[in-house]
Enzyme design. Structure first.
Site, PDB file in Angstrom:
ATOM      1  N   GLY A  75       0.818  -1.208   0.000  1.00 37.57           N
ATOM      2  CA  GLY A  75       0.000   0.000   0.000  1.00 37.57           C
ATOM      3  C   GLY A  75       0.851   1.257   0.000  1.00 37.57           C
ATOM      4  CB  THR A  76       4.032   2.090   1.737  1.00 31.78           C
ATOM      5  OG1 THR A  76       3.503   1.755   3.018  1.00 31.78           O
ATOM      6  CG2 THR A  76       4.982   3.262   1.848  1.00 31.78           C
TER       7      THR A  76
ATOM      8  CG  ASN B 146      -4.445   3.705   9.802  1.00 36.84           C
ATOM      9  OD1 ASN B 146      -4.725   4.789   9.297  1.00 36.84           O
ATOM     10  ND2 ASN B 146      -3.367   3.534  10.527  1.00 36.84           N
TER      11      ASN B 146
ATOM     12  CB  SER C  88      -2.251  -2.923   1.737  1.00 36.64           C
ATOM     13  OG  SER C  88      -1.331  -3.773   2.375  1.00 36.64           O
ATOM     14  N   GLY C  89      -2.452  -5.987   0.290  1.00 37.71           N
ATOM     15  CA  GLY C  89      -2.904  -7.374   0.391  1.00 37.71           C
ATOM     16  C   GLY C  89      -3.179  -7.836   1.805  1.00 37.71           C
ATOM     17  CG  HIS C  90      -0.722  -6.554   5.249  1.00 34.77           C
ATOM     18  ND1 HIS C  90      -0.858  -6.092   6.529  1.00 34.77           N
ATOM     19  CD2 HIS C  90      -0.174  -5.545   4.541  1.00 34.77           C
ATOM     20  CE1 HIS C  90      -0.399  -4.854   6.596  1.00 34.77           C
ATOM     21  NE2 HIS C  90       0.015  -4.496   5.401  1.00 34.77           N
TER      22      HIS C  90
ATOM     23  CB  THR D 234      10.708  -9.894 -12.022  1.00 38.90           C
ATOM     24  OG1 THR D 234      11.709  -9.608 -12.997  1.00 38.90           O
ATOM     25  CG2 THR D 234      10.127 -11.272 -12.270  1.00 38.90           C
TER      26      THR D 234
ATOM     27  CB  CYS E 112       7.508   3.229  21.161  1.00 35.07           C
ATOM     28  SG  CYS E 112       8.923   3.538  22.193  1.00 35.07           S
TER      29      CYS E 112
HETATM   30  N1  PLP Z   1      -2.565   3.007   4.425  1.00 34.16           N
HETATM   31  C1  PLP Z   1      -3.286   2.558   5.453  1.00 34.16           C
HETATM   32  C2  PLP Z   1      -4.578   3.233   5.792  1.00 34.16           C
HETATM   33  C3  PLP Z   1      -2.844   1.470   6.213  1.00 34.16           C
HETATM   34  O1  PLP Z   1      -3.561   1.031   7.241  1.00 34.16           O
HETATM   35  C4  PLP Z   1      -1.613   0.857   5.861  1.00 34.16           C
HETATM   36  C5  PLP Z   1      -1.079  -0.286   6.614  1.00 34.16           C
HETATM   37  O2  PLP Z   1      -1.452  -0.591   7.711  1.00 34.16           O
HETATM   38  C6  PLP Z   1      -0.898   1.379   4.766  1.00 34.16           C
HETATM   39  C7  PLP Z   1      -1.406   2.446   4.079  1.00 34.16           C
HETATM   40  C8  PLP Z   1       0.407   0.801   4.353  1.00 34.16           C
HETATM   41  O3  PLP Z   1       0.248  -0.421   3.690  1.00 34.16           O
HETATM   42  P1  PLP Z   1       1.508  -1.378   3.496  1.00 34.16           P
HETATM   43  O4  PLP Z   1       1.895  -1.838   4.853  1.00 34.16           O
HETATM   44  O5  PLP Z   1       1.011  -2.487   2.603  1.00 34.16           O
HETATM   45  O6  PLP Z   1       2.559  -0.583   2.852  1.00 34.16           O
END
Ligand code: PLP
Length: 373
Positions: free
Chosen positions: A58-59, A137, A185-187, A223, A311
């Site tokens: 996602g980043t 989040n 983001s996949g996770h 890749t 922290c």
């Molecule tokens: N944006 C939001 C709102 C998120 O909650 C997160 C990850 O927790 C991210 C971006 C970043 O995603 P990634 O960890 O896949 O880079």
């Protein structure tokens, strides 16, 4: 991770290890699997498969959208975002500001919501892009993204949404929206960590900051991480199928959790708009309790949750989201976030409630005894 996601990706770690860019048939089999995954993600997002770019996370997707917009027009070097974004946007915005790019940070009210009038005022002739998260989040609060996109596009700027928390939890139909770019983001979808998606509307100009091979139609060099892309396709399919259930059953678990906490303990307040938020998130302020201490007690009993502070260099920094909502550092430091998924059961939630209530009572008794001493 969902076990069927693992099962779907495993053959691509063992038998089908060909490079999708290769001309031999062993590679083209793998390429076909990427295209199947792309179509599944497109179905979840309500867009065309050729608008899906696979990324590493996602980043990366967030960074790519903003960097691209700033490359398009040297006369548009202004960025608008909100004060409560994930660090993948906040830190990027701060880095851009240090390079002389002007960034406007929209405020939120005490429910965690932006005011669309502030957005209207913030977008200027030189605004390159507006980036607003779909769901927060920390609190789960949902921004009115479709309306925000319409407003921004009408003023000639591009619109990106960090939808990492929203995808798979709320219905999204990008084909009917004015959104140019969206990050996944996949996770967050019971898929492995380290894979993501950038949706780029087919008519929106996009310049990749990763320059190299012609993968992803020349829009993301490097890749492809085939097993994880295949996994993300399966996870997207499962998320689409489970969304209706999550919005009823997971929401019911979360509401049962919150209502029981509120009824069992004094001094509990929910952070964020209780109506307009994701079904799976609960962020509560527990007065008289340091979240760090609570987290340690809960971790010992197998409950994983997050505090309202992070922290950094040995110091506890109160959550920027809760601070932007106008709460005191004390309230931020006494806030804890719990998340629920379709794999949680009512029995687990009830067990967790018993442990949390006992831990809060214990910490409050210690504190009172320390004050009395
Ligand atoms: N944006 C939001 C709102 C998120 O909650 C997160 C990850 O927790 C991210 C971006 C970043 O995603 P990634 O960890 O896949 O880079």
């Amino acid at each position: 991770m969902d076990s069927s996601v693992v099962a779907e990706m495993m053959p691509f770690l063992t038998d089908f290890y060909g490079n999708p860019s290769s001309a031999y048939s062993f590679g083209s089999q793998v390429k076909d699997a990427i295209e199947v995954a792309r179509a599944k993600v497109a179905t979840l997002l309500g867009c065309a498969p050729n608008e899906i770019i696979f990324t590493s996370c996602g980043t990366e997707s967030n960074n790519a959208a903003i960097q691209s917009a700033l490359l398009i027009d040297p006369d548009r070097q202004h960025v608008v975002t909100s004060a409560v974004e994930h660090s993948a946007i906040i830190k990027h915005g701060e880095a851009l500001a240090r390079r002389g790019i002007e960034v406007t940070w929209l405020p939120v009210d005490s429910s965690g919501q932006i005011d669309l009038a502030d957005l209207e005022n913030a977008v200027r002739e030189d605004t390159a892009i507006v980036s607003l998260m779909w769901a927060n989040n920390e609190t789960g609060v949902l921004f009115p993204i479709e309306r925000a996109a319409e407003m921004v596009r009408a003023k000639g700027a591009l619109f990106h949404t960090d939808a990492v928390q929203a995808v798979g939890k709320i219905p999204i139909r990008l084909a009917d929206s004015k959104i140019n770019f969206l990050s996944v983001s996949g996770h967050k979808l019971h898929c492995p960590k380290g894979v993501g998606v950038l949706y780029a509307h087919r008519k929106s100009r996009f310049n990749s900051f990763l320059i190299g091979g012609g993968q992803e139609n020349g829009r993301r060099a490097g890749t492809e991480n085939v097993p994880y892309i295949v996994a993300l396709g399966k996870a997207a399919e499962l998320a689409g199928a489970a969304m209706g259930m999550e919005n009823v059953e997971v929401k019911a678990l979360r509401d049962h959790f919150e209502n029981t906490l509120l009824a069992s303990l004094d001094g509990i307040e929910v952070n964020g708009d209780r109506e307009n938020r994701l079904p799976n998130t609960s962020n509560v302020a527990i007065s008289g309790v340091e979240s760090e201490a609570l987290l340690i007690l809960l971790d010992q009993r197998g409950i994983c949750c997050s505090g309202g502070s992070a922290c950094t260099t040995g110091q506890l920094t109160p959550s920027h989201v809760l601070m932007a909502m106008g709460f005191s550092p004390e309230r931020a430091r006494s806030s804890v976030r719990f998340s629920f998924s379709r794999y949680n059961t009512r029995a687990e939630v009830d067990r967790a409630l018993g442990i949390i209530i006992a831990a809060v009572q214990k910490l409050r008794t210690f504190k009172e005894a320390a004050i009395a001493a």
